[in-house]
Design an enzyme around this catalytic site. Structure first.
Site, PDB file in Angstrom:
ATOM      1  N   ASN A  23       0.806  -1.226   0.000  1.00 44.28           N
ATOM      2  CA  ASN A  23       0.000   0.000   0.000  1.00 44.28           C
ATOM      3  C   ASN A  23       0.835   1.270   0.000  1.00 44.28           C
ATOM      4  OD1 ASN A  23      -2.167  -1.642  -0.136  1.00 44.28           O
ATOM      5  ND2 ASN A  23      -2.776  -1.404   2.004  1.00 44.28           N
ATOM      6  N   ASP A 307      -7.102  -3.853   8.047  1.00 46.01           N
ATOM      7  CA  ASP A 307      -6.533  -4.964   7.279  1.00 46.01           C
ATOM      8  C   ASP A 307      -6.084  -6.118   8.171  1.00 46.01           C
ATOM      9  OD1 ASP A 307      -4.875  -2.861   4.811  1.00 46.01           O
ATOM     10  OD2 ASP A 307      -6.949  -3.511   5.044  1.00 46.01           O
ATOM     11  N   ARG A 399      -2.266 -10.911  -4.640  1.00 44.98           N
ATOM     12  CA  ARG A 399      -2.263  -9.461  -4.814  1.00 44.98           C
ATOM     13  C   ARG A 399      -1.428  -8.794  -3.722  1.00 44.98           C
ATOM     14  NH1 ARG A 399      -7.407  -7.119  -4.168  1.00 44.98           N
ATOM     15  NH2 ARG A 399      -6.201  -5.258  -4.641  1.00 44.98           N
TER      16      ARG A 399
HETATM   17  C1  EPZ Z   1      -6.543   1.769   1.591  1.00 43.25           C
HETATM   18  O1  EPZ Z   1      -7.767   1.567   0.894  1.00 43.25           O
HETATM   19  C2  EPZ Z   1      -5.807   0.441   1.505  1.00 43.25           C
HETATM   20  N1  EPZ Z   1      -5.537   0.111   0.108  1.00 43.25           N
HETATM   21  C3  EPZ Z   1      -6.647  -0.661   2.138  1.00 43.25           C
HETATM   22  O2  EPZ Z   1      -5.895  -1.860   2.104  1.00 43.25           O
HETATM   23  C4  EPZ Z   1      -6.920  -0.293   3.586  1.00 43.25           C
HETATM   24  O3  EPZ Z   1      -7.764  -1.269   4.152  1.00 43.25           O
HETATM   25  C5  EPZ Z   1      -7.594   1.084   3.642  1.00 43.25           C
HETATM   26  O4  EPZ Z   1      -6.781   2.063   2.977  1.00 43.25           O
HETATM   27  C6  EPZ Z   1      -7.810   1.546   5.076  1.00 43.25           C
HETATM   28  O5  EPZ Z   1      -6.593   1.641   5.747  1.00 43.25           O
HETATM   29  C7  EPZ Z   1      -4.500   0.719  -0.511  1.00 43.25           C
HETATM   30  O6  EPZ Z   1      -3.819   1.559   0.051  1.00 43.25           O
HETATM   31  C8  EPZ Z   1      -4.225   0.292  -1.910  1.00 43.25           C
HETATM   32  P1  EPZ Z   1     -10.002   4.466   2.485  1.00 43.25           P
HETATM   33  P2  EPZ Z   1      -8.701   2.848   0.544  1.00 43.25           P
HETATM   34  O7  EPZ Z   1     -10.186   5.417   1.357  1.00 43.25           O
HETATM   35  O8  EPZ Z   1      -7.847   3.998   0.183  1.00 43.25           O
HETATM   36  C9  EPZ Z   1     -14.682   5.103   2.498  1.00 43.25           C
HETATM   37  C10 EPZ Z   1      -5.498  -4.110   1.548  1.00 43.25           C
HETATM   38  O9  EPZ Z   1      -5.959  -5.170   1.943  1.00 43.25           O
HETATM   39  N2  EPZ Z   1     -14.452   6.021   1.390  1.00 43.25           N
HETATM   40  O10 EPZ Z   1      -9.217   4.907   3.687  1.00 43.25           O
HETATM   41  O11 EPZ Z   1      -9.730   2.397  -0.413  1.00 43.25           O
HETATM   42  C11 EPZ Z   1     -14.389   3.657   2.122  1.00 43.25           C
HETATM   43  O12 EPZ Z   1     -15.507   3.058   1.499  1.00 43.25           O
HETATM   44  C12 EPZ Z   1      -6.393  -2.929   1.256  1.00 43.25           C
HETATM   45  O13 EPZ Z   1      -4.274  -3.889   1.391  1.00 43.25           O
HETATM   46  C13 EPZ Z   1     -15.525   6.795   0.934  1.00 43.25           C
HETATM   47  O14 EPZ Z   1     -16.639   6.700   1.431  1.00 43.25           O
HETATM   48  O15 EPZ Z   1      -9.374   3.108   1.970  1.00 43.25           O
HETATM   49  C14 EPZ Z   1     -14.099   3.036   3.463  1.00 43.25           C
HETATM   50  O16 EPZ Z   1     -15.314   2.723   4.106  1.00 43.25           O
HETATM   51  C15 EPZ Z   1      -7.842  -3.264   1.525  1.00 43.25           C
HETATM   52  N3  EPZ Z   1     -15.311   7.672  -0.084  1.00 43.25           N
HETATM   53  C16 EPZ Z   1     -13.401   4.159   4.233  1.00 43.25           C
HETATM   54  O17 EPZ Z   1     -13.743   5.380   3.548  1.00 43.25           O
HETATM   55  C17 EPZ Z   1     -14.076   7.812  -0.666  1.00 43.25           C
HETATM   56  O18 EPZ Z   1     -13.940   8.649  -1.578  1.00 43.25           O
HETATM   57  C18 EPZ Z   1     -11.880   4.035   4.250  1.00 43.25           C
HETATM   58  O19 EPZ Z   1     -11.457   3.960   2.914  1.00 43.25           O
HETATM   59  C19 EPZ Z   1     -13.014   7.013  -0.195  1.00 43.25           C
HETATM   60  C20 EPZ Z   1     -13.220   6.135   0.837  1.00 43.25           C
END
Ligand code: EPZ
Length: 426
Positions: A23, A307, A399
């Site tokens: 990440n 995670d 992945r």
């Molecule tokens: C990142 O995902 C990581 N992926 C995830 O790891 C990790 O679980 C997550 O951050 C939380 O730490 C990468 O970095 C590639 P968020 P991301 O935006 O960026 C909501 C793994 O297994 N949200 O912090 O998608 C979202 O739905 C992966 O390595 C919105 O509503 O996480 C979630 O409920 C899985 N609108 C919450 O925020 C948006 O525009 C946190 O999502 C963006 C997010």
């Protein structure tokens, strides 16, 4: 169909080198598009998501080579292409990271909605709202999203309604070459966000407040090529720690950053493990007989990471007593609970909470990984079970892990990757 065969019931012993963070490397690869010279990345994990990001870079006109194991050399495109092929966009969530840097360089880009683990709705509204505040305009045609910024991106004062990791990274990449100053308030502070910010600074970006929830960026004309070492993967570290906690034994993680793993270490100590910071990383010792931890909530960094929630749940399947882990970040984090039950665990789902009542023993089962971390959690459960399990769905696991079977085998587990004919049998 491929799978991982696991004959559980053995303690884990030995030392592993923690790989570079998935990440962290994925946003850094996207950000390399902003650089006008070669970018050399060290400590890059060999993951299918990294290969997918390299394919996107190449589709945009960049060149990616691997001069040595763990090292990637990126020649960013002079004039990036303006469309990321849909099949590449849908390979992972991180394809979304290419939106901002390409928009910054070309003022127009077509992407489609990203793929990635099915952890819930995973909207991208915060990414788009922030970019719109910086002058971007969007048009959607089915799955295709056309972004344009005719006058280029301009600085803005943006407040995130939630400290989204991805949205913070998107807006950082949009801001570093935008006209004027950008404030990102309520930013995510995960170590991977800090790693991206430090990479951008090393390439010439003007960012202050790194590591805090207030990032101030003064746009510069362009970024230079740079050599960068990716930070260690705290979730890969958590995976090994939870596996050793589940099976018993003693493991040492070289290269782990104790400060990045504080919440996971605290939870494992609460379950009865002995965890110490060492000169080279983290060490864990466990007799495999854990105690339930009661209620635990995940939250954004530095709280317990979403995670690692399924990984900890797997470690607690044989703990004495009850545990209830609630994921406040994603709606569907515990799809792996069905696999826990197949192993003989007493585990259930209540909304966003997985409830566990520890059992004395688990038995082998046929398991299917529902997503990346759920797959790793089922592997941990199978390692702690007596008998043989077969875990399929390895395309999810690959992945985020270079060789999960080999990682555990290197610690004394009886695990092996199996191919088509063997995977179908049993
Ligand atoms: C990142 O995902 C990581 N992926 C995830 O790891 C990790 O679980 C997550 O951050 C939380 O730490 C990468 O970095 C590639 P968020 P991301 O935006 O960026 C909501 C793994 O297994 N949200 O912090 O998608 C979202 O739905 C992966 O390595 C919105 O509503 O996480 C979630 O409920 C899985 N609108 C919450 O925020 C948006 O525009 C946190 O999502 C963006 C997010």
């Amino acid at each position: 169909m491929e799978g991982i065969r696991i004959c559980g019931g053995r303690p884990l012993r030995g030392s592993v080198q923690v790989p570079g963070a998935k990440n962290a490397v994925l946003p850094v690869l996207a950000a390399s598009i902003l650089c006008r010279g070669p970018v050399t990345l060290e400590n890059v994990p060999n993951l299918s998501d990294v290969a997918a990001a390299a394919r996107i870079l190449q589709a945009l006109g960049g060149r990616v080579s691997q001069p040595a194991p763990g090292r990637l050399r990126v020649l960013p495109p002079e004039q990036p292409g303006r469309a990321v092929p849909r099949r590449l966009m849908q390979a992972m969530r991180s394809s979304l990271f290419f939106l901002a840097p390409v928009l910054s360089r070309t003022s127009q880009v077509q992407v489609s909605l990203p793929g990635g683990c099915d952890l819930g709705a995973r909207p991208i509204d915060m990414h788009l709202h922030g970019l719109a505040a910086m002058g971007a305009r969007f048009a959607q045609d089915g799955q295709a999203l056309l972004a344009s910024a005719p006058g280029g991106l301009r600085g803005a004062d943006i407040t995130l309604r939630y400290p989204s990791v991805g949205a913070t990274e998107t807006l950082l990449m949009a801001a570093v070459c935008a006209r004027g100053e950008t404030m990102i308030r309520g930013a995510a502070i995960e170590p991977e966000v800090t790693d991206l910010a430090r990479f951008l600074q090393a390439a010439g970006a003007c960012i202050t407040g790194v590591g805090t929830r207030r990032l101030r960026v003064m746009g510069v004309q362009m970024l230079q090529g740079v050599r960068w070492r990716i930070c260690p993967d705290r979730i890969a570290a958590a995976t090994v720690l939870c596996a050793a906690a589940a099976c018993g034994g003693r493991v040492a993680l070289t290269g782990a950053v104790p400060d990045h793993c504080t919440a996971v270490v605290r939870a494992l100590c609460r379950a009865g493990c002995c965890v110490t910071a060492t000169e080279t990383g983290i060490a864990l010792e466990s007799d495999g007989r854990l105690r339930g931890i009661g209620a635990l909530l995940t939250d954004v960094y530095p709280a317990f990471p979403t995670d690692a929630a399924p990984l900890l749940a797997a470690a607690l399947l044989r703990a004495e007593g009850e545990s209830a882990i609630t994921d406040t970040v994603f709606e569907n984090r515990f799809a792996c609970a069905a696999g826990f039950s197949a192993l003989g665990a007493v585990a259930g789902i209540l909304g966003r909470t997985v409830t566990i009542r520890g059992v004395r023993g688990l038995h082998g089962a046929q398991l299917a990984a529902p997503d990346l971390r759920g797959g790793a959690a089922l592997a941990i459960g199978a390692l702690a079970a007596e008998g043989e399990s077969l875990l399929t769905g390895v395309e999810h696991i690959d992945r985020g892990y270079e060789d999960l079977a080999g990682l555990f085998a290197g610690l004394g587990a009886d695990t092996a990757r199996v191919r088509r004919r063997e995977a179908g049998a049993g």
